[in-house]
Design a protein around this motif. Structure first.
Motif, PDB file in Angstrom:
ATOM      1  N   PRO A 193      12.673   1.624   3.294  1.00 53.54           N
ATOM      2  CA  PRO A 193      11.685   2.096   4.273  1.00 53.54           C
ATOM      3  C   PRO A 193      10.293   1.497   4.089  1.00 53.54           C
ATOM      4  CG  PRO A 193      13.015   3.931   3.496  1.00 53.54           C
ATOM      5  CD  PRO A 193      13.297   2.770   2.579  1.00 53.54           C
ATOM      6  N   ASP A 194       9.972   0.982   2.902  1.00 55.77           N
ATOM      7  CA  ASP A 194       8.662   0.354   2.689  1.00 55.77           C
ATOM      8  C   ASP A 194       8.577  -1.035   3.300  1.00 55.77           C
ATOM      9  OD1 ASP A 194       7.264   2.333   1.425  1.00 55.77           O
ATOM     10  OD2 ASP A 194       7.707   1.646  -0.604  1.00 55.77           O
ATOM     11  N   HIS A 195       9.707  -1.623   3.644  1.00 54.85           N
ATOM     12  CA  HIS A 195       9.698  -3.010   4.118  1.00 54.85           C
ATOM     13  C   HIS A 195       9.984  -3.145   5.607  1.00 54.85           C
ATOM     14  CE1 HIS A 195       9.258  -4.028  -0.024  1.00 54.85           C
ATOM     15  NE2 HIS A 195      10.412  -3.489  -0.340  1.00 54.85           N
ATOM     16  N   GLY A 213       9.768   1.758  -9.348  1.00 54.86           N
ATOM     17  CA  GLY A 213       9.847   3.216  -9.412  1.00 54.86           C
ATOM     18  C   GLY A 213      10.963   3.760  -8.530  1.00 54.86           C
ATOM     19  N   HIS A 214      11.056   3.238  -7.304  1.00 53.82           N
ATOM     20  CA  HIS A 214      12.106   3.708  -6.388  1.00 53.82           C
ATOM     21  C   HIS A 214      13.503   3.379  -6.923  1.00 53.82           C
ATOM     22  CE1 HIS A 214       9.911   5.456  -3.085  1.00 53.82           C
ATOM     23  NE2 HIS A 214       9.065   4.449  -3.089  1.00 53.82           N
ATOM     24  N   ARG A 215      13.647   2.200  -7.505  1.00 52.81           N
ATOM     25  CA  ARG A 215      14.955   1.837  -8.068  1.00 52.81           C
ATOM     26  C   ARG A 215      15.334   2.763  -9.221  1.00 52.81           C
ATOM     27  NH1 ARG A 215      17.679  -2.965  -7.469  1.00 52.81           N
ATOM     28  NH2 ARG A 215      16.918  -4.276  -5.784  1.00 52.81           N
ATOM     29  N   VAL A 254       0.841  -1.192   0.000  1.00 56.78           N
ATOM     30  CA  VAL A 254       0.000   0.000   0.000  1.00 56.78           C
ATOM     31  C   VAL A 254       0.878   1.244   0.000  1.00 56.78           C
ATOM     32  CG1 VAL A 254      -1.968  -1.048   1.126  1.00 56.78           C
ATOM     33  CG2 VAL A 254      -0.140  -0.092   2.525  1.00 56.78           C
ATOM     34  N   GLN A 255       2.157   1.086  -0.313  1.00 50.17           N
ATOM     35  CA  GLN A 255       3.056   2.217  -0.205  1.00 50.17           C
ATOM     36  C   GLN A 255       3.560   2.686  -1.562  1.00 50.17           C
ATOM     37  OE1 GLN A 255       5.263   2.148   3.242  1.00 50.17           O
ATOM     38  NE2 GLN A 255       4.075   0.556   4.183  1.00 50.17           N
ATOM     39  N   ALA A 256       4.266   3.800  -1.508  1.00 51.97           N
ATOM     40  CA  ALA A 256       4.862   4.506  -2.656  1.00 51.97           C
ATOM     41  C   ALA A 256       5.113   3.786  -3.966  1.00 51.97           C
ATOM     42  CB  ALA A 256       6.198   5.014  -2.215  1.00 51.97           C
ATOM     43  N   TRP A 257       5.715   4.518  -4.911  1.00 50.94           N
ATOM     44  CA  TRP A 257       6.201   3.855  -6.111  1.00 50.94           C
ATOM     45  C   TRP A 257       6.572   2.439  -5.700  1.00 50.94           C
ATOM     46  CZ3 TRP A 257       5.493   6.575 -10.330  1.00 50.94           C
ATOM     47  CH2 TRP A 257       5.762   7.929 -10.398  1.00 50.94           C
ATOM     48  N   GLY A 291      11.575   9.933  -3.779  1.00 50.62           N
ATOM     49  CA  GLY A 291      10.728   9.168  -4.696  1.00 50.62           C
ATOM     50  C   GLY A 291       9.258   9.307  -4.328  1.00 50.62           C
ATOM     51  N   ASP A 292       8.940   9.075  -3.072  1.00 47.75           N
ATOM     52  CA  ASP A 292       7.540   9.118  -2.629  1.00 47.75           C
ATOM     53  C   ASP A 292       6.864  10.451  -2.952  1.00 47.75           C
ATOM     54  OD1 ASP A 292       7.404   6.575  -1.652  1.00 47.75           O
ATOM     55  OD2 ASP A 292       7.477   7.119   0.468  1.00 47.75           O
ATOM     56  N   VAL A 293       7.534  11.550  -2.642  1.00 50.28           N
ATOM     57  CA  VAL A 293       6.875  12.855  -2.784  1.00 50.28           C
ATOM     58  C   VAL A 293       6.600  13.183  -4.252  1.00 50.28           C
ATOM     59  CG1 VAL A 293       8.940  14.317  -2.914  1.00 50.28           C
ATOM     60  CG2 VAL A 293       6.872  15.218  -1.836  1.00 50.28           C
ATOM     61  N   LEU A 350       5.483   9.508   7.361  1.00 52.09           N
ATOM     62  CA  LEU A 350       6.443  10.368   6.663  1.00 52.09           C
ATOM     63  C   LEU A 350       6.564  10.023   5.175  1.00 52.09           C
ATOM     64  CD1 LEU A 350       9.273  10.469   9.382  1.00 52.09           C
ATOM     65  CD2 LEU A 350       7.189  11.848   9.208  1.00 52.09           C
ATOM     66  N   HIS A 351       5.803   9.026   4.718  1.00 51.64           N
ATOM     67  CA  HIS A 351       5.872   8.623   3.305  1.00 51.64           C
ATOM     68  C   HIS A 351       4.933   9.433   2.412  1.00 51.64           C
ATOM     69  CE1 HIS A 351       7.999   4.568   3.788  1.00 51.64           C
ATOM     70  NE2 HIS A 351       7.804   4.969   5.024  1.00 51.64           N
ATOM     71  N   TYR A 352       4.052  10.229   3.002  1.00 44.98           N
ATOM     72  CA  TYR A 352       3.017  10.887   2.188  1.00 44.98           C
ATOM     73  C   TYR A 352       2.527  12.161   2.862  1.00 44.98           C
ATOM     74  CZ  TYR A 352      -0.053   8.796   5.679  1.00 44.98           C
ATOM     75  OH  TYR A 352      -0.635   8.444   6.862  1.00 44.98           O
ATOM     76  N   VAL A 401      16.565   8.967   0.045  1.00 41.57           N
ATOM     77  CA  VAL A 401      16.396   8.409  -1.303  1.00 41.57           C
ATOM     78  C   VAL A 401      14.934   7.995  -1.508  1.00 41.57           C
ATOM     79  CG1 VAL A 401      17.014   6.460  -2.807  1.00 41.57           C
ATOM     80  CG2 VAL A 401      18.790   7.667  -1.503  1.00 41.57           C
ATOM     81  N   HIS A 402      14.375   7.362  -0.494  1.00 47.88           N
ATOM     82  CA  HIS A 402      13.004   6.857  -0.604  1.00 47.88           C
ATOM     83  C   HIS A 402      11.967   7.985  -0.628  1.00 47.88           C
ATOM     84  CE1 HIS A 402       9.926   3.765  -0.220  1.00 47.88           C
ATOM     85  NE2 HIS A 402       9.291   4.622   0.561  1.00 47.88           N
ATOM     86  N   PHE A 403      12.111   8.942   0.274  1.00 50.87           N
ATOM     87  CA  PHE A 403      11.084   9.996   0.387  1.00 50.87           C
ATOM     88  C   PHE A 403      11.105  10.940  -0.820  1.00 50.87           C
ATOM     89  CE2 PHE A 403      11.180   9.658   5.334  1.00 50.87           C
ATOM     90  CZ  PHE A 403      10.326   8.567   5.275  1.00 50.87           C
TER      91      PHE A 403
HETATM   92 ZN   LIG Z   1       7.171   4.882   0.789  1.00 49.46          ZN
END
Ligand SMILES: [Zn+2]
Length: 269
Positions: A71-73, A32-34, A25-28, A145-147, A90-92, A141-143
């Motif tokens: 961070p998604d895992h 996408g993150h890679r 249920v999380q980000a790219w 991508g998320d934003v 903090l992901h969204y 790196v992750h955030f």
């Molecule tokens: Zn995320």
């Protein structure tokens, strides 16, 4: 603690398997993150590249792409469950209907703007331990991508499109998953080949910078979500939708890659 790459790799695989089974249920998605991390890596200046490599090595990691989804895992990893819970918001960010940010633009904000403020500050702080800074690097790196994933900064009350069911390719899914990964899969490229394709398009032309950068990136995402037709007619993702919005998703990946490179250059040089 010394890095133990084998055990970590198995734990990561397990976490991935569990996440895949549960339906992320999380980000790219991972792809996408890679891609964002890889595009950033290719644009880093040599000093930042060396510092990134040094920090990754302290944790037994070898590439930005490999850590981009970490961070998604966290919540599926018993060792990091508490950190995963604490950093979940903090992901969204959830906007009101007008896509105008009205919260604090500092580390106190319990959203992706605050997440970026917090972890960029830790990453750039030479008085912190390598372990803390390596962890901060993964969040940064992750955030970034998320934003840039539009549905991580939307303006509807539907958990970033997770509660909005759609039909795509004759199957039921939700709008968040379509944007996370399913639309990207239609290109039929693995993440590294996809990064090659996007890098070959040359430098991305970034929107003009104004005000707080993280707020701007979030507001851009929200304004994409607010476009007429972003929520598809009849809850159906057809070829016309993909033809219109896959290029938008790809531009967001390229913008995220360039901005992440600039941010790491500035923070680590
Ligand atoms: Zn995320």
């Amino acid at each position: 603690m010394k890095p133990r790459p084998k055990r970590r790799a198995i734990a990561t695989l397990l976490a991935l398997a569990i996440t895949a089974a549960a339906g992320s249920v999380q980000a790219w998605g991972d792809i996408g993150h890679r891609i964002v991390a890889e595009l950033a890596w290719r644009q880093l200046d040599p000093a930042a590249k060396a510092e990134v490599q040094r920090l990754l090595a302290t944790d037994g990691d070898d590439s930005l792409a490999d850590i981009a989804s970490w961070p998604d895992h966290l919540r599926n990893d018993p060792e990091h469950e508490a950190l995963g819970k604490a950093t979940g918001p903090l992901h969204y960010i959830n906007f009101a209907t007008n896509c105008r940010y009205d919260g604090p633009a500092d580390a106190s904000a319990r959203n992706v703007v605050g997440g970026l403020e917090k972890y960029v500050a830790i990453l750039g702080d030479r008085h912190r331990s390598n372990a803390e800074r390596a962890e901060a690097l993964k969040f940064v790196v992750h955030f970034v991508g998320d934003v840039h994933q539009p549905l991580h900064a939307g303006n509807r009350d539907d958990k970033g499109g997770n509660d909005y069911q759609v039909q795509f390719g004759g199957k039921g899914t939700n709008l968040h998953r379509v944007w996370d990964s399913q639309m990207l899969y239609t290109a039929d490229l693995k993440w590294d080949a996809y990064a090659d394709k996007l890098a070959a398009e040359g430098p991305v032309k970034l929107p003009r910078a104004k005000g707080d950068a993280y707020v701007q990136w979030a507001e851009e995402s929200c304004s994409i979500v607010a476009r007429p037709g972003f929520y598809p007619n009849g809850h159906k993702i057809d070829d016309a939708y993909v033809a219109k919005y896959l290029p938008v998703a790809e531009t967001r990946l390229r913008e995220a890659g360039k901005r992440l490179a600039d941010l790491l250059d500035k923070t680590l040089d």
